[in-house]
Design a protein around this motif. Structure first.
Motif, PDB file in Angstrom:
ATOM      1  N   GLY A 251     -45.223 -29.544 -24.939  1.00 54.19           N
ATOM      2  CA  GLY A 251     -45.486 -30.747 -25.075  1.00 54.19           C
ATOM      3  C   GLY A 251     -46.372 -31.112 -23.819  1.00 54.19           C
ATOM      4  O   GLY A 251     -46.254 -30.740 -22.718  1.00 54.19           O
ATOM      5  N   TYR A 252     -47.437 -31.888 -24.056  1.00 57.20           N
ATOM      6  CA  TYR A 252     -48.466 -32.280 -22.798  1.00 57.20           C
ATOM      7  C   TYR A 252     -48.692 -33.962 -22.741  1.00 57.20           C
ATOM      8  O   TYR A 252     -48.921 -34.336 -23.654  1.00 57.20           O
ATOM      9  N   LEU A 253     -48.429 -34.168 -21.457  1.00 56.06           N
ATOM     10  CA  LEU A 253     -48.603 -35.653 -21.171  1.00 56.06           C
ATOM     11  C   LEU A 253     -50.090 -35.785 -20.630  1.00 56.06           C
ATOM     12  O   LEU A 253     -50.337 -34.985 -19.812  1.00 56.06           O
ATOM     13  N   LEU A 263     -50.472 -32.428 -18.340  1.00 51.09           N
ATOM     14  CA  LEU A 263     -49.357 -32.205 -17.898  1.00 51.09           C
ATOM     15  C   LEU A 263     -48.225 -31.608 -18.635  1.00 51.09           C
ATOM     16  O   LEU A 263     -47.930 -32.168 -19.653  1.00 51.09           O
ATOM     17  N   ASP A 264     -47.870 -30.515 -18.553  1.00 51.01           N
ATOM     18  CA  ASP A 264     -46.856 -29.828 -19.238  1.00 51.01           C
ATOM     19  C   ASP A 264     -45.634 -30.675 -18.961  1.00 51.01           C
ATOM     20  O   ASP A 264     -44.773 -30.494 -17.944  1.00 51.01           O
ATOM     21  N   GLN A 345     -42.840 -38.121 -24.183  1.00 50.49           N
ATOM     22  CA  GLN A 345     -43.749 -37.234 -23.436  1.00 50.49           C
ATOM     23  C   GLN A 345     -43.916 -36.040 -23.857  1.00 50.49           C
ATOM     24  O   GLN A 345     -43.417 -35.111 -23.804  1.00 50.49           O
ATOM     25  N   GLY A 346     -45.222 -35.878 -24.255  1.00 54.81           N
ATOM     26  CA  GLY A 346     -45.900 -34.724 -24.580  1.00 54.81           C
ATOM     27  C   GLY A 346     -45.792 -34.611 -26.230  1.00 54.81           C
ATOM     28  O   GLY A 346     -46.370 -33.585 -26.701  1.00 54.81           O
ATOM     29  N   SER A 368     -49.368 -37.060 -25.607  1.00 61.91           N
ATOM     30  CA  SER A 368     -48.821 -38.298 -25.578  1.00 61.91           C
ATOM     31  C   SER A 368     -49.714 -38.992 -24.708  1.00 61.91           C
ATOM     32  O   SER A 368     -50.524 -38.478 -23.750  1.00 61.91           O
ATOM     33  N   ASN A 369     -49.583 -40.453 -24.604  1.00 63.84           N
ATOM     34  CA  ASN A 369     -50.241 -41.162 -23.288  1.00 63.84           C
ATOM     35  C   ASN A 369     -51.549 -41.144 -23.663  1.00 63.84           C
ATOM     36  O   ASN A 369     -52.525 -41.196 -23.005  1.00 63.84           O
ATOM     37  N   ASN A 370     -51.938 -41.160 -25.147  1.00 64.16           N
ATOM     38  CA  ASN A 370     -53.353 -40.981 -25.445  1.00 64.16           C
ATOM     39  C   ASN A 370     -53.349 -41.923 -26.845  1.00 64.16           C
ATOM     40  O   ASN A 370     -52.911 -41.294 -27.823  1.00 64.16           O
ATOM     41  N   GLY A 371     -53.941 -42.978 -26.879  1.00 65.60           N
ATOM     42  CA  GLY A 371     -53.666 -44.213 -28.015  1.00 65.60           C
ATOM     43  C   GLY A 371     -54.851 -43.525 -29.075  1.00 65.60           C
ATOM     44  O   GLY A 371     -54.477 -43.818 -30.400  1.00 65.60           O
TER      45      GLY A 371
END
Length: 422
Positions: A251-253, A263-264, A345-346, A368-371
């Motif tokens: 998973g990547y943030l 970010l892994d 996260q990720g 994640s952290n990407n709308g």
């Protein structure tokens, strides 16, 4: 032994799906779902990857006479270049709420909790103030006015920051009671029952209630009442263990500074969401779980009456989205589907099924952290269930708060739902 013995052990997926004919949900004799538009599903997943996810997949399963299965994978399972694998494990985020809801409904069937009485009576003393008369039903519906503790941990609503993730999420271990205490200090946010506001603390409370009433750890309840009977061999709850055992997707943030690498975020304690979002599973197991759940009494997880209550949804502030007891309903162009989404996260996952359980769809992206990724993934539900897709994507929104415009492209696009972090 404390706890509840499962009504029926389901030894294979075929066995669980064969039971659908007798379920309360199937009583409506709904028509078979339309053929999925695999080309459109692939195009939708390509938008997910183009938006910044290393990879994505869709697993579509038809249960019944046809028994067909379709899997579409794009991109990478990790930045080392390994192709995406739809058979691997991942963090499911708020899909965990469906599992917690099942445990609670089983307790209600046994008469050990009354969802319409104050929840504080079913929790360790002092967990909630004596003045709080919120009920279990209100809490499970996200209509109790409970402040979401994750806002404090992440310092803002909406998308979390990579800085805060490293500071408070990845390695920190939180006790569930302390998560609730973070919420309680803010007081009730509105008169219970008068509004809807998604709160992860709600399902931390229900996990605590399940533990208190049975005298068993939440992880054991999941394993004994859901994972083992359904043979969910790829599903675990190991909070606060940071690693994911076995073959899994990385998973990547998305970094706050979009010029920096992803970010892994695979390794994390997940204790900050506990029973609201800490389950690790796979597409195969999520399909098996949904199939058994929507079979009601015949599926062995909950009774027909419990399923009726879980799927008795109420409107939310987001168009086309309703919520019941740990289950979300989304209105597509071809009808309504039931399930849940999860963003942790990720990882992003959407797990939905037709009301009769004839088709399940599991969608996944490892960012994640990407709308824009969130919006694109959610809108893959349309071609997967309805066989059609919008001609174009709506303009990306600057946030993913779930307040986007509905009815774009002839009403086929789904506003992004509000559980933007888990």
């Amino acid at each position: 032994m404390a706890g509840i013995t499962i009504a029926r052990s389901l030894t294979t997926l075929a066995a669980s799906t064969a039971l659908l004919a007798g379920s309360a949900v199937c009583a409506s004799a709904a028509q078979a779902p339309a053929e999925p538009d695999v080309t459109a599903v692939r195009a939708a997943l390509q938008r997910v990857v183009d938006a910044g996810a290393p990879g994505a997949f869709a697993v579509i399963r038809d249960h019944g006479a046809r028994g067909a299965g379709r899997t579409v994978t794009l991109g990478k399972a990790n930045l080392d270049g390994t192709p995406m694998n739809a058979g691997w494990r991942f963090r499911v985020g708020s899909n965990s709420k469906m599992f917690t809801s099942v445990l609670v409904m089983r307790l209600a069937e046994q008469g050990r909790i009354d969802l319409d009485k104050p929840l504080r009576d079913y929790l360790p003393a002092g967990t909630l103030p004596e003045s709080w008369s919120i009920t279990g039903r209100q809490v499970m519906e996200h209509r109790a006015g409970v402040y979401d503790h994750t806002n404090d941990l992440l310092e803002q609503s909406g998308e979390e920051t990579t800085d805060v993730y490293e500071k408070r999420i990845r390695n920190n271990v939180y006790e569930p009671k302390d998560l609730v205490a973070m919420s309680v200090k803010h007081g009730l946010q509105y008169t219970p029952g008068t509004a809807y506001a998604y709160s992860n603390t709600d399902y931390v409370l229900m996990g605590l209630a399940a533990e208190h009433l049975t005298g068993r750890p939440y992880a054991e309840l999941l394993r004994e009442q859901i994972f083992k009977p359904l043979k969910l061999d790829q599903t675990t709850f190991t909070v606060p263990q940071k690693t994911i055992r076995g073959a899994h997707v990385t998973g990547y943030l998305t970094n706050d500074d979009r010029t920096k690498p992803l970010l892994d975020s695979t390794e994390q304690t997940a204790s900050w969401v506990w029973s609201a979002g800490g389950v690790v599973s796979s597409a195969r197991d999520l399909d098996r779980f949904m199939t058994a759940l929507l079979a009601g009494s015949s599926g062995g997880l909950v009774s027909d009456e419990s399923l009726r209550q879980m799927t008795n949804v109420l409107p939310t502030s987001t168009a086309k989205i309703s919520y019941g007891l740990g289950i979300r309903e989304i209105a597509l162009s071809c009808g309504k589907v039931l399930g849940h989404g999860g963003i942790v996260q990720g990882y992003q996952t959407q797990t939905f099924s037709t009301k009769d359980g004839k088709r399940t769809v599991v969608l996944f992206a490892n960012a994640s952290n990407n709308g824009t990724v969130t919006s694109a993934l959610t809108n893959t539900l349309e071609p997967a269930f309805c066989g059609t897709a919008p001609a174009k994507s709506p303009a990306p929104r600057s946030s993913i708060t779930g307040n986007g415009h509905a009815d774009q492209d002839s009403g086929r696009w789904i506003p992004t739902v509000e559980d933007t972090r888990v």
